[in-house]
Enzyme design. Structure first.
Site, PDB file in Angstrom:
ATOM      1  N   GLY B 148       0.898  -1.280   0.218  1.00  0.00           N
ATOM      2  CA  GLY B 148      -0.107  -0.075   0.026  1.00  0.00           C
ATOM      3  C   GLY B 148       1.179   1.575  -0.112  1.00  0.00           C
ATOM      4  N   CYS B 149       0.103   2.393  -0.246  1.00  0.00           N
ATOM      5  CA  CYS B 149       1.369   4.050  -0.751  1.00  0.00           C
ATOM      6  C   CYS B 149       1.701   4.155   1.406  1.00  0.00           C
ATOM      7  CB  CYS B 149      -0.223   4.926  -0.878  1.00  0.00           C
ATOM      8  SG  CYS B 149      -1.261   5.193  -0.294  1.00  0.00           S
TER       9      CYS B 149
END
EC number: 1.2.1.38
Lengths: 345, 345, 345, 345
Positions: B148-149
């Site tokens: 994920g970011c």
């Protein structure tokens, strides 16, 4: 009542004008600035055309004595501490929006601002103008040190938790996010549109001059020496500050219980609004207004209290709170001239 | 080498296209999407005119088997876990940009994503694609769960400190700030320009689905069960994530010593750049690139380590890292096709 | 005086609220909306917490007859034309912010709005509410068709030049630039932050439904059938409209002479401000206020008059002008409740 | 091939770097600047860390003779005209991004730039570097005057219509809208974030120094003396220019016919893209790329052709076109090193 604004051509000064032209008991009699005396304020700020077409003049104590009851200083750091003493002696009431008179301990000013402090008699006289905290003292004040923008949001967010001894003061982490107007109108690389836009930028981590101001008050409320972790970030917007605060809970406590304590603490404070559980304030919800909105959660997994407080840095963080303090000093309704609805969207 | 993109018309998909059209060893053979099959990608994204004029089609396993070596899934949560098993069985290599395969413990997925998890054999097969951490495993992988970011920025910022046992894992506070592209292209009240612009907004405090993903890795690195405090904020920009991280130092340590340890840790990682002492990264300094920039300070007053990490959420936080993993899987230079200079200003 | 707002939960409605809560002679008695009846306006607009905590209800003619003197319609196109007739008959005064009653010729409405027009008796009764133009008619009006945002800026910019026969009406080119709030609160691809931010976008060139509204008035002023070239652009900001207008001068004329004519034309109009020669208005100089600021130049090389007019589309282009009209209808000072200083910066 | 960049620390210079570090046939051997010689470019532009860690030095003709084949001047107005003559004589090839060599008639430079022009032999030698127009001349050029940002968008938009004699040249109105990076990195009141954000601002109406540059080319194409109306506006974004152009059609013509003519005119120009009828380009669709996108409509009601052209002012309007010209000069594929996909979103 006649007022003057020193530093009228900065953002703090021009925001004082925005509100004071509509204040029913106040007359603006003086706009002073060293850098642009002689010109009309409209030349620098065309949005004031037809609203306040007044020349900016050099500050002169004789004129002030004759024509002014209250003087606002919206000047950069280091200016008001030099000028204020003589105006105190002349019996002029003063509201100082700069950081020069906020730290009671002059040596802290020296350390954080890298400058000689104001004279002790001035520091002694100055009341810290966080209205919701010091309303009673402000009523009698003749010299008010208006709080910084970050400290206003931070302290309104932390004080109830500290008062109720919910949190460990020395565990406090404050993550501040500010719009660019906080840096003032002076041009610099850090206010250049092309580099600020589409950019979040950390700055002065652990080194911001608002740290001792926050510690002074939280230590007083917490009744112990408190050191806080405080970091600051520029976000690409003009107005608004958000402080997200984290602290260890002393005892587990229910979120709704904390919210009730906050609602109760601020029940007579029109300008502080507590959000319902599960919702969070956004800076735009206070833009152009004197409100401080606060959201609260308990992170049960880590036993932390998380508080989010937002203000418009130019209003509750500067000019609006200064006028709120003026209202208190003169016994007027605290909201006088300040009831602007937030500009949304 | 022939690749296909599922979810081609989302921001992750279109960013894969941006890079892959210039990748020397890759040919885009398939753009798939349920919602817009049959149309050209250019109708939805006119910026691709003359660059990739290709129709979007329905995903079909027989076509894929025949024509595709690697399939990227840039789909919303809950999609790839349903589709991937059959493609694994068909021997297709997969890089999944969604959250469906990142949590090894299916019950965590169930709790945080409110959905049934992927089948165990898929979770077992999936390598967590934080390239700098798992490069050796990715070399052999046929199924990569792209991080994920927020976790990408957070983990790259924390791992060296945890590896060197500098900090107390359970004291970690992560304050995340994200641009709006992270919310995807779907229209909603929370992506409306008029309400996002000039606004900082807190959301999902302590409840974000990236929390277990972060905890899984920091616990593994720290060799103990670690719980983190994690909060997220939307800031008014399109691209970029900044994570500001706070943790208690186990022992006092000099700032420049910590910086050296970080520089050393990442000395062979082209895409991680450590800032000099006293300077801080800004999101714009990585916009449009696959870099993760990290700044570090020691707050001696509170004995905390403060780490600031920035990435472009669409690149290192999604499509760029996915391609970095592709390069590793195929033994190509990790930078192949990814050497875009950040777009500044 | 008791008012109601239909379409209270759109941006026009919420801006009416912003001003009317501070209007000394007005009481808000009704917030109506089809889509969100029953809920408090604060749930959708948290910035109103503590300011107007009122439920939104379904519009009901019996309630209105009993409790309301003036009804504002801040509804999308096509709504008010259906509802208004019965309220006219019931003797309720109406100010309609939509485009439904602006075009006196129903067939024009049919052509540009692709919808059946309002009944002729309603169109006959409706006074076009460009206050500066029709003040005398508005004094007697019971039904006001409040102008569109682009037409307001355009017409205030063009009328003096047309009145003084300085320009050739059929040579007029209007290049409009608007902030995104003009598109309303409804979510759509064209209001998505990630795609609007850092973007200027042309739309509806030569096809905007404000064209016949502009032509209706310039033809009336110019006393001939005038066709205008009008194009529109979205610019990445929330509030504000700028119209840059170009027209061939009939005779060469000195710039300062034109400026004098404009100053004279608007000498009694508080909300129209003419800029000095050589300076140009910017939208931010009117943000959050009811002003229309106008700059003028003569391009001697091409013998063209160039006029730049700016307004806040939500204020002078919608809610502010509606209240200005209310004030005129009731014989109050036109500025009542509207004297907000522009929010700068 | 060895190149040097004079004015390396401005936005034009740093954008040259962005592309040239990835250009397969070019080696950057010199970064020169008067104001910051001696420092690394990374100190001013941290986004270049690990990409180009090179010191900025003072320009020195002996060094250049020895080490440089082509020199780019990305300097402010008035600088290159002083420096270039000696470098011409020394046989260095030059691409000048400033306005100093664009106007063949020195007296026009004197009038519009308020400065003495470059010496006639330099003006004679300089080829106007609008690649799509002058490709054949550029192949042989040793001195290229790279076009201005507004003229690039304007001319690419107008040339086909002028070539095909569709429009009356003297009726042309150009309404330009530019992002802020066009103003360069120098700090000033007009680039201050707080005043640019949420603001559209008209400037230099009918007085912009790009007017004679546009007129020089349209007069040449139109084969008559053409005077244009040209106005400019700052919009709150970093990159991007849109020019909306209006001109009277000589004869009525069908929109799709005009679009076909344009498509045909640019069929061999990779970097010019014509939009389908009924759709319009947006600046974001070319951000970070060398494309110029053009949309066209015929306003039948007013018999006008309306053309919308967009570019990234820093790329096709400056550094990108300069490199395109370099490629042409050296006989390389025009796209070499320039095939960056627009950064969307």
């Amino acid at each position: 009542m006649k007022i003057g604004i020193v530093g009228a051509n900065g953002y703090g000064g021009v925001e004082l004008i925005r509100y004071l032209v509509n204040h029913p008991y106040v007359e603006i009699k003086l706009l002073a600035s060293h850098s642009s005396n002689g010109n009309s304020i409209v030349e620098q700020y065309p949005h004031l055309q037809g609203i306040l077409e007044m020349n900016i003049s050099e500050l002169n104590i004789e004129d002030v004595k004759e024509n002014i009851d209250v003087l606002f200083f919206a000047t950069p750091s280091g200016v008001s501490k030099e000028l204020i003493p003589q105006y105190i002696e002349a019996g002029i009431k003063i509201i100082d929006l700069s950081g020069d008179l906020r730290l009671q301990d002059g040596s802290l000013y020296e350390g954080w601002y890298k400058n000689t402090p104001a004279p002790p008699f001035a520091l002694d006289k100055a009341i810290y103008g966080l209205t919701e905290l010091n309303r009673e003292l402000i009523k009698e004040a003749t010299l008010v040190a208006n709080p910084g923008c970050y400290p206003t949001a931070t302290l309104l967010g932390l004080i109830p938790a500290l008062q109720h001894k919910l949190i460990d003061g020395n565990s406090i982490v404050i993550d501040g996010k500010s719009g660019i107007s906080g840096a003032g109108r002076k041009t610099s690389a850090t206010t250049h549109y092309s580099e600020i836009n589409e950019n979040v930028k950390a700055y002065k981590l652990g080194k911001h001059q608002h740290i001792p101001e926050i510690e002074q008050i939280v230590s007083q409320i917490g009744n112990e020496n408190i050191t806080v972790t405080f970091s600051t970030h520029l976000v690409p917007m003009t107005r608004g500050i958000m402080c997200t605060m984290y602290a260890n809970l002393k005892e587990p406590i229910n979120e709704s219980k904390v919210i009730s304590l906050y609602e109760d603490y601020y029940k007579d404070d029109y300008f502080v609004r507590i959000r319902k559980g599960g919702t969070w304030p956004a800076t735009k919800e206070v833009t152009g207004s004197n409100f401080c909105d606060i959201g609260i959660t308990v992170d049960e997994r880590t036993n932390k209290l998380i508080i989010v407080a937002v203000i418009d840095n130019v209003v509750k963080g500067a000019a609006g709170q200064a006028i709120q303090n003026l209202n208190v000093m003169y016994g007027w309704d605290e909201k006088t001239g300040l009831q602007t609805t937030p500009l949304f969207p």
